[in-house]
Design a protein around this motif. Structure first.
Motif, short mmCIF file in Angstrom:
data_model
loop_
_atom_site.label_atom_id
_atom_site.label_comp_id
_atom_site.label_asym_id
_atom_site.label_seq_id
_atom_site.Cartn_x
_atom_site.Cartn_y
_atom_site.Cartn_z
N ARG A 37 -25.19 -31.78 54.58
CA ARG A 37 -25.06 -30.41 54.08
C ARG A 37 -24.79 -30.44 52.59
O ARG A 37 -23.98 -31.23 52.10
N VAL A 38 -25.46 -29.57 51.84
CA VAL A 38 -25.28 -29.46 50.39
C VAL A 38 -24.25 -28.38 50.09
O VAL A 38 -24.36 -27.25 50.56
N ILE A 39 -23.25 -28.76 49.31
CA ILE A 39 -22.26 -27.82 48.79
C ILE A 39 -22.50 -27.77 47.29
O ILE A 39 -22.60 -28.80 46.64
N TYR A 40 -22.61 -26.57 46.73
CA TYR A 40 -22.87 -26.49 45.29
C TYR A 40 -22.37 -25.16 44.75
O TYR A 40 -21.80 -24.35 45.48
N ARG A 95 -12.55 -25.15 46.51
CA ARG A 95 -13.29 -24.90 47.76
C ARG A 95 -14.45 -25.90 47.92
O ARG A 95 -14.67 -26.42 49.02
N MET A 96 -15.18 -26.17 46.83
CA MET A 96 -16.26 -27.14 46.91
C MET A 96 -15.71 -28.51 47.30
O MET A 96 -16.29 -29.21 48.13
N ALA A 97 -14.58 -28.89 46.71
CA ALA A 97 -13.98 -30.19 47.03
C ALA A 97 -13.51 -30.23 48.48
O ALA A 97 -13.68 -31.24 49.17
N GLU A 98 -12.93 -29.14 48.93
CA GLU A 98 -12.43 -29.06 50.31
C GLU A 98 -13.56 -29.26 51.32
O GLU A 98 -13.38 -29.93 52.34
N PHE A 103 -19.27 -36.50 46.14
CA PHE A 103 -19.73 -35.69 45.01
C PHE A 103 -20.85 -36.42 44.28
O PHE A 103 -20.76 -37.63 44.06
N ILE A 104 -21.88 -35.68 43.90
CA ILE A 104 -22.98 -36.22 43.10
C ILE A 104 -23.21 -35.29 41.92
O ILE A 104 -23.27 -34.07 42.09
N ALA A 105 -23.36 -35.89 40.74
CA ALA A 105 -23.72 -35.10 39.55
C ALA A 105 -25.15 -35.44 39.14
O ALA A 105 -25.48 -36.60 38.91
N LEU A 106 -25.96 -34.41 39.06
CA LEU A 106 -27.28 -34.48 38.44
C LEU A 106 -27.08 -34.20 36.95
O LEU A 106 -25.97 -33.85 36.53
N PRO A 107 -28.13 -34.28 36.13
CA PRO A 107 -27.98 -33.84 34.75
C PRO A 107 -27.49 -32.40 34.66
O PRO A 107 -27.80 -31.57 35.52
N GLY A 108 -26.71 -32.15 33.65
CA GLY A 108 -26.16 -30.81 33.43
C GLY A 108 -25.38 -30.79 32.14
O GLY A 108 -25.35 -31.78 31.40
N GLY A 109 -24.74 -29.68 31.88
CA GLY A 109 -24.01 -29.50 30.64
C GLY A 109 -22.51 -29.63 30.81
O GLY A 109 -22.01 -30.40 31.64
N LEU A 110 -21.78 -28.85 30.03
CA LEU A 110 -20.32 -28.95 30.02
C LEU A 110 -19.70 -28.66 31.37
O LEU A 110 -18.76 -29.35 31.79
N TYR A 127 -5.31 -37.78 44.97
CA TYR A 127 -5.36 -36.49 45.68
C TYR A 127 -6.47 -36.47 46.72
O TYR A 127 -6.46 -35.66 47.64
N HIS A 128 -7.46 -37.34 46.57
CA HIS A 128 -8.49 -37.51 47.59
C HIS A 128 -9.02 -38.93 47.48
O HIS A 128 -8.77 -39.64 46.51
N SER A 129 -9.76 -39.35 48.50
CA SER A 129 -10.41 -40.66 48.47
C SER A 129 -11.88 -40.48 48.85
O SER A 129 -12.36 -41.05 49.82
N LYS A 130 -12.55 -39.67 48.05
CA LYS A 130 -13.96 -39.35 48.29
C LYS A 130 -14.80 -39.99 47.17
O LYS A 130 -14.40 -39.96 46.01
N PRO A 131 -15.96 -40.54 47.52
CA PRO A 131 -16.79 -41.20 46.51
C PRO A 131 -17.47 -40.21 45.58
O PRO A 131 -17.73 -39.06 45.95
#
Length: 195
Positions: A37-40, A95-98, A103-110, A127-131
């Protein structure tokens, strides 16, 4: 590690080159095909919209989280599995973290960088142990990687914490790395000596 939901951070802009759009499409499609599932951030514009549209078109589940103040600016996506409108940016990120296992980051800005560094800091502090991972499209994150290595050399970041951030050029390889990642047990501080 089982990854049922992954939060994707990315630009509300499409970027300067078509390769960014292609990478966002490939990631959204790949996550859907893997049953992830994608969360964004809930926007319909830029790479955010591309990821969401690709995942939905591939039969995936997509949950967007958008603050009221940005719903108009980022054009809240109405074609998602679910769109949650929240009160603040802080609530959005929490909420996104919950909802996410990684977590994955594509290109983006600030905004993309801020979201990435915040969840990375949360992981560093325990606070979490998520990759976390970067999809390094066309060398987009190469200079950032060099700077992060510099932080380690200058003893502001532990090597173990630097290693929390996985990097790959393909969605398949990045998911493999995230699934096999092991959390660091190193304390946050590099030096605790008095000045």
């Amino acid at each position: 590690m089982t990854l049922r939901s992954i939060c994707v951070f990315c630009g509300a802009s499409p970027g300067a080159h078509p390769i960014y759009r292609q990478a966002a499409e490939a990631l959204g499609r790949h996550l859907a095909e893997q049953g992830v599932r994608v969360i964004y951030g809930g926007g319909a514009v830029g790479l955010m919209g591309v990821v969401a549209d690709a995942a939905m078109a591939a039969g995936g589940e997509v949950v967007g989280i958008i603050p009221q103040s940005l719903e108009r600016a980022e054009i809240g996506h109405t074609g998602l599995t679910r769109l949650e409108v929240v009160d603040t940016m802080h609530t959005r990120k929490a909420r996104m973290a919950e909802l996410s296992d990684a977590f994955i980051a594509l290109p983006g800005g600030l905004g993309t960088l801020e979201e990435l560094f915040e969840v990375w800091t949360w992981g560093q502090l325990g606070y979490h142990s998520k990759p976390l991972g970067l999809l390094d499209v066309n060398g987009f994150y190469a200079k950032l990687g060099d700077f992060l290595d510099h932080l380690v050399q200058e003893r502001f970041v532990r090597a173990e914490h630097r290693g929390m951030l996985q990097l790959s050029e393909t969605p398949d390889d990045l998911l493999h790395k995230l699934r096999h990642w092991q959390p660091s047990v190193a304390p946050k501080w590099v030096d605790r000596q008095p000045e």
